[in-house]
Design a protein around this motif. Sequence first.
Motif, PDB file in Angstrom:
ATOM      1  N   THR A  67      91.875  17.531  10.896  1.00  0.00           N
ATOM      2  CA  THR A  67      91.065  18.575  11.509  1.00  0.00           C
ATOM      3  C   THR A  67      91.645  18.918  12.869  1.00  0.00           C
ATOM      4  N   LEU A  68      91.265  20.075  13.357  1.00  0.00           N
ATOM      5  CA  LEU A  68      91.775  20.557  14.637  1.00  0.00           C
ATOM      6  C   LEU A  68      90.593  20.875  15.543  1.00  0.00           C
ATOM      7  N   HIS A  69      90.657  20.361  16.768  1.00  0.00           N
ATOM      8  CA  HIS A  69      89.601  20.647  17.729  1.00  0.00           C
ATOM      9  C   HIS A  69      89.581  22.137  18.047  1.00  0.00           C
ATOM     10  N   THR A  70      88.407  22.645  18.370  1.00  0.00           N
ATOM     11  CA  THR A  70      88.283  24.073  18.644  1.00  0.00           C
ATOM     12  C   THR A  70      89.104  24.515  19.859  1.00  0.00           C
ATOM     13  N   LEU A  71      89.247  23.648  20.865  1.00  0.00           N
ATOM     14  CA  LEU A  71      89.903  24.061  22.108  1.00  0.00           C
ATOM     15  C   LEU A  71      91.351  24.487  21.912  1.00  0.00           C
ATOM     16  N   PRO A  72      92.226  23.668  21.279  1.00  0.00           N
ATOM     17  CA  PRO A  72      93.608  24.123  21.107  1.00  0.00           C
ATOM     18  C   PRO A  72      93.720  25.375  20.244  1.00  0.00           C
ATOM     19  N   PHE A  73      92.823  25.520  19.251  1.00  0.00           N
ATOM     20  CA  PHE A  73      92.872  26.713  18.410  1.00  0.00           C
ATOM     21  C   PHE A  73      92.482  27.946  19.217  1.00  0.00           C
ATOM     22  N   ARG A  74      91.451  27.811  20.032  1.00  0.00           N
ATOM     23  CA  ARG A  74      91.034  28.923  20.887  1.00  0.00           C
ATOM     24  C   ARG A  74      92.099  29.247  21.925  1.00  0.00           C
ATOM     25  N   LEU A  75      92.724  28.218  22.467  1.00  0.00           N
ATOM     26  CA  LEU A  75      93.788  28.422  23.451  1.00  0.00           C
ATOM     27  C   LEU A  75      94.968  29.157  22.816  1.00  0.00           C
ATOM     28  N   ALA A  76      95.299  28.784  21.579  1.00  0.00           N
ATOM     29  CA  ALA A  76      96.385  29.452  20.867  1.00  0.00           C
ATOM     30  C   ALA A  76      96.049  30.920  20.640  1.00  0.00           C
ATOM     31  N   GLN A  77      94.811  31.206  20.270  1.00  0.00           N
ATOM     32  CA  GLN A  77      94.380  32.592  20.087  1.00  0.00           C
ATOM     33  C   GLN A  77      94.492  33.368  21.403  1.00  0.00           C
ATOM     34  N   THR A  78      94.124  32.721  22.497  1.00  0.00           N
ATOM     35  CA  THR A  78      94.196  33.362  23.802  1.00  0.00           C
ATOM     36  C   THR A  78      95.634  33.716  24.161  1.00  0.00           C
ATOM     37  N   VAL A  79      96.559  32.787  23.920  1.00  0.00           N
ATOM     38  CA  VAL A  79      97.981  33.038  24.188  1.00  0.00           C
ATOM     39  C   VAL A  79      98.478  34.209  23.347  1.00  0.00           C
ATOM     40  N   VAL A  80      98.088  34.236  22.078  1.00  0.00           N
ATOM     41  CA  VAL A  80      98.506  35.333  21.201  1.00  0.00           C
ATOM     42  C   VAL A  80      97.908  36.654  21.684  1.00  0.00           C
ATOM     43  N   GLY A  81      96.658  36.628  22.150  1.00  0.00           N
ATOM     44  CA  GLY A  81      96.044  37.836  22.691  1.00  0.00           C
ATOM     45  C   GLY A  81      96.817  38.384  23.873  1.00  0.00           C
ATOM     46  N   VAL A  82      97.245  37.501  24.773  1.00  0.00           N
ATOM     47  CA  VAL A  82      98.058  37.921  25.919  1.00  0.00           C
ATOM     48  C   VAL A  82      99.410  38.444  25.442  1.00  0.00           C
ATOM     49  N   MET A  83      99.979  37.797  24.433  1.00  0.00           N
ATOM     50  CA  MET A  83     101.253  38.244  23.887  1.00  0.00           C
ATOM     51  C   MET A  83     101.135  39.649  23.311  1.00  0.00           C
ATOM     52  N   ILE A  84     100.034  39.919  22.580  1.00  0.00           N
ATOM     53  CA  ILE A  84      99.827  41.253  22.012  1.00  0.00           C
ATOM     54  C   ILE A  84      99.809  42.297  23.121  1.00  0.00           C
ATOM     55  N   ALA A  85      99.109  41.973  24.221  1.00  0.00           N
ATOM     56  CA  ALA A  85      99.029  42.915  25.345  1.00  0.00           C
ATOM     57  C   ALA A  85     100.412  43.233  25.897  1.00  0.00           C
ATOM     58  N   SER A  86     101.295  42.251  25.904  1.00  0.00           N
ATOM     59  CA  SER A  86     102.641  42.474  26.441  1.00  0.00           C
ATOM     60  C   SER A  86     103.453  43.430  25.576  1.00  0.00           C
ATOM     61  N   HIS A  87     103.030  43.608  24.311  1.00  0.00           N
ATOM     62  CA  HIS A  87     103.751  44.505  23.397  1.00  0.00           C
ATOM     63  C   HIS A  87     103.073  45.858  23.248  1.00  0.00           C
ATOM     64  N   LEU A  88     101.864  46.004  23.783  1.00  0.00           N
ATOM     65  CA  LEU A  88     101.165  47.276  23.663  1.00  0.00           C
ATOM     66  C   LEU A  88     101.700  48.264  24.694  1.00  0.00           C
ATOM     67  N   PRO A  89     102.056  49.470  24.259  1.00  0.00           N
ATOM     68  CA  PRO A  89     102.512  50.473  25.227  1.00  0.00           C
ATOM     69  C   PRO A  89     101.354  50.974  26.082  1.00  0.00           C
ATOM     70  N   LEU A  90     101.669  51.493  27.261  1.00  0.00           N
ATOM     71  CA  LEU A  90     100.623  51.993  28.158  1.00  0.00           C
ATOM     72  C   LEU A  90      99.871  53.176  27.558  1.00  0.00           C
ATOM     73  N   SER A  91     100.496  53.818  26.579  1.00  0.00           N
ATOM     74  CA  SER A  91      99.881  54.995  25.963  1.00  0.00           C
ATOM     75  C   SER A  91      98.976  54.639  24.785  1.00  0.00           C
ATOM     76  N   THR A  92      98.612  53.352  24.643  1.00  0.00           N
ATOM     77  CA  THR A  92      97.868  52.907  23.468  1.00  0.00           C
ATOM     78  C   THR A  92      96.605  53.723  23.230  1.00  0.00           C
ATOM     79  N   PHE A  93      95.738  53.786  24.239  1.00  0.00           N
ATOM     80  CA  PHE A  93      94.466  54.475  24.051  1.00  0.00           C
ATOM     81  C   PHE A  93      94.662  55.985  23.908  1.00  0.00           C
TER      82      PHE A  93
END
Length: 363
Positions: A67-93
Amino acid sequence: MSDPQNDSKTAFISTPKAFNKPRHWCLLVVISSLFVTGLELLSAPAAFLLGPMLAAIILVVSDHPLTLHTLPFRLAQTVVGVMIASHLPLSTFADIAEQWQVYLFGTAMTILASGIVGVALTKSALLPGTTAIWGTSPGAAGVMTIMSESYGADMRLVAVMQYTRVAFCALAAMLTAGLLVEPEALPSSSTHWFVSNWHNFLVTLILVILALLVATKVRISGGFLLLPMFISFVLQSFNLIVIELPQSLLMLAFATMGWGIGFRFTPAVVRHALHVLPFILLSIFFLLLMNVLVAWVLVLWIDIDFLSAFLGTSPGGADSVAIIAANIPVDTGFVMTMQVSRFLLVMIVGPLLAKWLSTKLIR
């Protein structure tokens, strides 16, 4: 999308000490490494996500409980969320506002395909109650799984359907990318393995921690992915930060997410779903077929390549698709904008549609 926002009971990630034996974790790391090496030799994208995911499924199904504790899984999701932002162009919206018909079409077709499959399986009486409606709903997997029990569905089967779809869509995206992308076109994984700018890296780490804390306090579905992504995108748009995520940190986050998905396939749940597994796989195949058709429509409609359109309209998890898109030469801005806009709309419409269909079918 896998939903880390829920607690251990709702997200099927827990921490019983009897389960997490050191030898099982050592075996998991070894098998994951072998899968990653094999996928890397095959020039497969997102090897650090898919290799650990396959290793986790094999070990857990073969009665090696982990099993995996919720904290590392949530932290991994957070890192991926920041990574996605780094690839989004400023013209997204601006792009969403300008091509809203395109994003609405992609989302509507995903919901329509899921609804057709859910109703067909429910009418066939192959699955108990309204299980098929909730199992094929394209919203956050954890949310749909928990809500399903109140509407006459078998929550265990819903979990299998939801997370099997996430896993198979990730595999389908990887295979499609492997077929359409030349190996020499793939970016080198060692290019940014180490920190190149320590100031930006430390600022990014602080951002990750603060975004994780905000997502913990603000209880919204998919918050550990969406909130960090939104916060990072806004800060980056105003030139307040420069996101620095070395490849080593991303690989660790990808592996953690792969394990988190794989651990959900417990032997008890798999055995419970074994008699209907062929129909579950058939429903996933239909959704992927619709994914291909919608992608071709987008190729003919707008100036976009097929692989970008296919990843953008994939009915799997937005996080796993983002990882794959970040590792291959596609229009990452389009892919991630389509995935995020679809997720937001589905989170509003998906549960309402599933409730409505469940009520109608029960009557």
